[in-house]
Write a protein that holds these residues in place. Structure first.
Motif, PDB file in Angstrom:
ATOM      1  N   SER A   1       6.673 -25.272   1.111  1.00  0.00           N
ATOM      2  CA  SER A   1       5.819 -25.594   2.254  1.00  0.00           C
ATOM      3  C   SER A   1       5.420 -27.067   2.244  1.00  0.00           C
ATOM      4  O   SER A   1       5.353 -27.710   3.294  1.00  0.00           O
TER       5      SER A   1
ATOM      6  N   ASP B   1       8.974 -21.815   8.165  1.00  0.00           N
ATOM      7  CA  ASP B   1       8.435 -21.460   6.855  1.00  0.00           C
ATOM      8  C   ASP B   1       8.090 -19.976   6.858  1.00  0.00           C
ATOM      9  O   ASP B   1       7.145 -19.558   7.515  1.00  0.00           O
ATOM     10  N   GLU B   2       8.874 -19.216   6.148  1.00  0.00           N
ATOM     11  CA  GLU B   2       8.703 -17.760   6.061  1.00  0.00           C
ATOM     12  C   GLU B   2       8.513 -17.110   7.430  1.00  0.00           C
ATOM     13  O   GLU B   2       7.500 -16.474   7.701  1.00  0.00           O
TER      14      GLU B   2
HETATM   15 MG   LIG Z   1       4.847 -21.760   1.161  1.00  0.00          MG
END
Ligand SMILES: [Mg+2]
Ligand SMILES: Nc1ncnc2c1ncn2[C@@H]1O[C@H](COP(=O)(O)OP(=O)(O)OP(=O)(O)O)[C@@H](O)[C@H]1O
Lengths: 269, 314
Positions: free
Chosen positions: B41, B152-153
């Motif tokens: 991240s 991100d995810e």
């Molecule tokens: Mg992360």
């Protein structure tokens, strides 16, 4: 989903930059109910103040007790803005920037407008005019309620003075908004912004007033709150006039935003 | 195209990202893997100009994010889907984004349609479920029709249908020639979605290879052998051990042999005259390859037991 090369097609209008950033802020501002609530609260607080002060002034004149009861409607309007109305504006400005840190949406804002000074400026570009107009609306409402509450003890009010006072109220609310935005960008928390704002706008000037060192008292006169009072002609000391007060407020607005910008530049979002 | 050179981020004494050199190229899905706290991240935030690198640079299409004139038209990103004012409607949120970058208003309705949120566009975001919020985040990423996408995810909180939907979106974006950079902890999902994987651990680059190559290179390819007779089984295990391969017993009557080819095991069984009911190559998975790669760099891991099948003595 189009081809990558089709990207310009989606961008019918080539806007971006400060104009785009301000358009986005405008959209965000009116996209939440709390904006209306804050603006309505500003008016309600000022009206409430003028009514309370007006009614009590009328009764104290009737009993002719005490020194000088506040019987000038324009002055009651001005003090109402400083003692009450401006805090709803502080709350609104807090929502415009500090609450973006609370929700994490500041990251989204910076993805849209990564140039830090542009992002910060766009907030004021939208909020200051909105607050100025709010002031123009609040002033006649507060003046009307002040006159009604004072009844027959009200000092006479001229049209020229009323217009001047309305501009002063609008200008001061705009300045409070911009100062609060700067504080919000520097402090980055809702509670912090409200605390610092409250200190700078009201508590600190009053505290300094009560210090018996003349130099300190004088210094307190130059803070935003007293400058607003001077601008609206309700200052307790006559250190400077409305022109200097306006310049002083512009200075504070710029200084607060310079501090906010410095933090934006130097800290991670 | 995303280019990272010597990208480093330190928070006090913690080095979250440590000298990453990387090129994330267009036309394919690049998966971004690494244990919790590996710095994924943080890397993405630096690409988006949100965090300032301690050293090195992150460039998008050769420019720093802040230099992009209309950033949303070049980079679409989904970082934290919940990061929207809860009192705003989905449409208001997207409309403000569109206005900031001079994107046509109709595009807002288009992306709402794409992510299936048209019917709730006027609802406040605070009332959205996790998956709906995620879809709104994806809508925001697609809004400017950008050539570079960073997720991100993205499948975090999505139902199985949503997971497949994200996979197909990522695939089609890459097939259109865009750069798709996507982090996830779901290995099976990543194996199906990504063409290339970048693995980091403790902020350092561990691997940057095509998914298939990474899996093939893994030593964890196994051969599964079922031997019905226990005595035969013991005999075969001994012979396999002598030949230099490790074995593992599964719950039933099977053996799992690591690092061998099926023909080698078949020959050993033939020599021993052992009857087999099954002889099968088990392709290694990305998950196994990943575990092997990152076993040294798990920061917040639990003790990992290699064999949970229990003891077995020949
Ligand atoms: Mg992360
Ligand atoms: N703002 C911050 N201040 C201090 N440390 C931070 C900050 N952001 C991240 N870190 C630290 O940097 C490291 C990397 O964090 P990061 O969130 O990038 O990991 P990640 O790979 O995304 O992990 P996950 O898979 O759990 O999402 C962690 O050790 C984290 O504690």
């Amino acid at each position: 989903m189009n081809d990558t090369k089709a990207a310009p097609a989606a961008a019918a209008r080539g806007r971006g930059g400060l104009v785009g950033a301000a358009a986005a802020e405008w959209t965000k501002l009116w996209g939440v109910r709390s904006t209306w609530v804050s603006l309505a609260s500003t008016a309600a607080l000022v009206v409430a103040y003028t009514v309370i002060v007006g009614v009590s002034a009328r009764s104290s004149t009737a009993q002719s007790s005490g020194g000088e009861p506040p019987t000038d409607p324009l002055a009651n309007l001005g003090t109402g803005v400083v003692f009450m109305g401006q805090f709803a504006v502080l709350a609104l400005a807090t929502m415009v920037i500090a609450s973006e840190y609370a929700t994490g949406s500041i990251r989204g804002t910076l993805q849209c407008v990564p140039v830090r000074h542009r992002m910060l400026l766009s907030k004021s570009v939208v909020l200051v005019p909105v607050l100025f107009v709010t002031g123009l609306v609040v002033a006649p409402l507060g003046l009307g309620s002040a006159v009604v509450a004072l009844g027959d003890v009200a000092d006479p009010v001229t049209a020229g003075a009323s217009v001047r006072q309305a501009l002063a109220v609008g200008g001061y609310l705009g300045a409070v908004g911009m100062i609060s935005i700067g504080i919000g960008a520097a402090v980055r928390s809702v509670a912090g912004t409200i605390t610092v704002g409250f200190l700078v706008l009201l508590v600190l000037p009053m505290t300094l007033q009560s210090v018996s060192v003349e130099f300190v008292q004088k210094a307190g006169d130059y803070l935003p709150g007293p400058a607003g009072m001077a601008l609206m002609g309700v200052s307790e000391s006559d250190t400077y006039g409305p022109g200097a007060a306006a310049a002083l407020l512009v200075f504070w607005a710029l200084a607060a935003n310079a501090a906010g910008y410095w933090v934006l530049r130097n800290r991670d979002a | 195209m995303i280019t990272l050179s010597g990208l480093t981020k330190r928070y006090g004494t913690v080095t979250a990202v440590d000298g990453l050199d990387l090129e994330i190229t267009p036309g394919r899905v690049t998966g971004f893997l690494g244990p919790n706290g590996a710095g994924k991240s943080t890397t993405m935030r630096m690409i988006l100009g949100l965090d300032r690198p301690t050293a090195g640079r992150a460039l998008v299409n050769g420019k720093q994010y802040e230099e992009l004139r209309h950033p949303l038209r070049e980079v679409g990103a989904l970082l934290d889907a919940k990061a929207v004012h809860p009192g705003r409607t989905a449409r208001n949120h997207l409309l403000s984004m569109a206005r900031s970058n001079g994107i046509a208003r109709r595009r807002v309705d288009e992306v709402l349609e794409v992510v299936g949120l048209t019917s709730v566009a006027s609802r406040r975001v605070g009332l959205f479920s996790l998956g709906m919020g995620q879809r709104l985040g994806i809508a925001g990423a697609l809004l400017g029709d950008p050539g570079v996408l960073i997720f991100d995810e993205p499948v975090n909180g999505l139902d199985p249908d949503g997971v497949r939907w994200v996979r197909s979106i990522a695939r089609s974006l890459a097939e259109e020639g865009r750069t798709v950079f996507l982090s996830s902890h779901l290995m099976s999902e990543m194996q199906q979605t990504a063409d290339q994987v970048v693995v980091i651990g403790k902020g350092k680059l561990i691997a940057d290879t095509p998914v298939l190559e990474l899996i093939e290179r893994s030593s964890l390819g196994t051969v599964r052998v079922r031997v019905p007779d226990p005595a035969d089984r013991a005999d075969l295990v001994r012979r396999i051990g002598t030949a230099g391969f490790g074995t593992e017993l599964t719950a039933d009557d099977a053996l799992v042999v690591r690092g061998a080819r099926p023909e080698q095991i078949g020959d050993l069984a033939h020599e021993a005259g052992v009857r087999l009911h099954e002889l099968r190559l088990q392709e290694p998975s990305l998950e196994e390859a990943y575990m092997e790669l990152t076993s040294d760099s798990v920061e917040y891991g639990t003790a990992r037991s290699a064999n949970v099948t229990g003891g077995w003595d020949a």
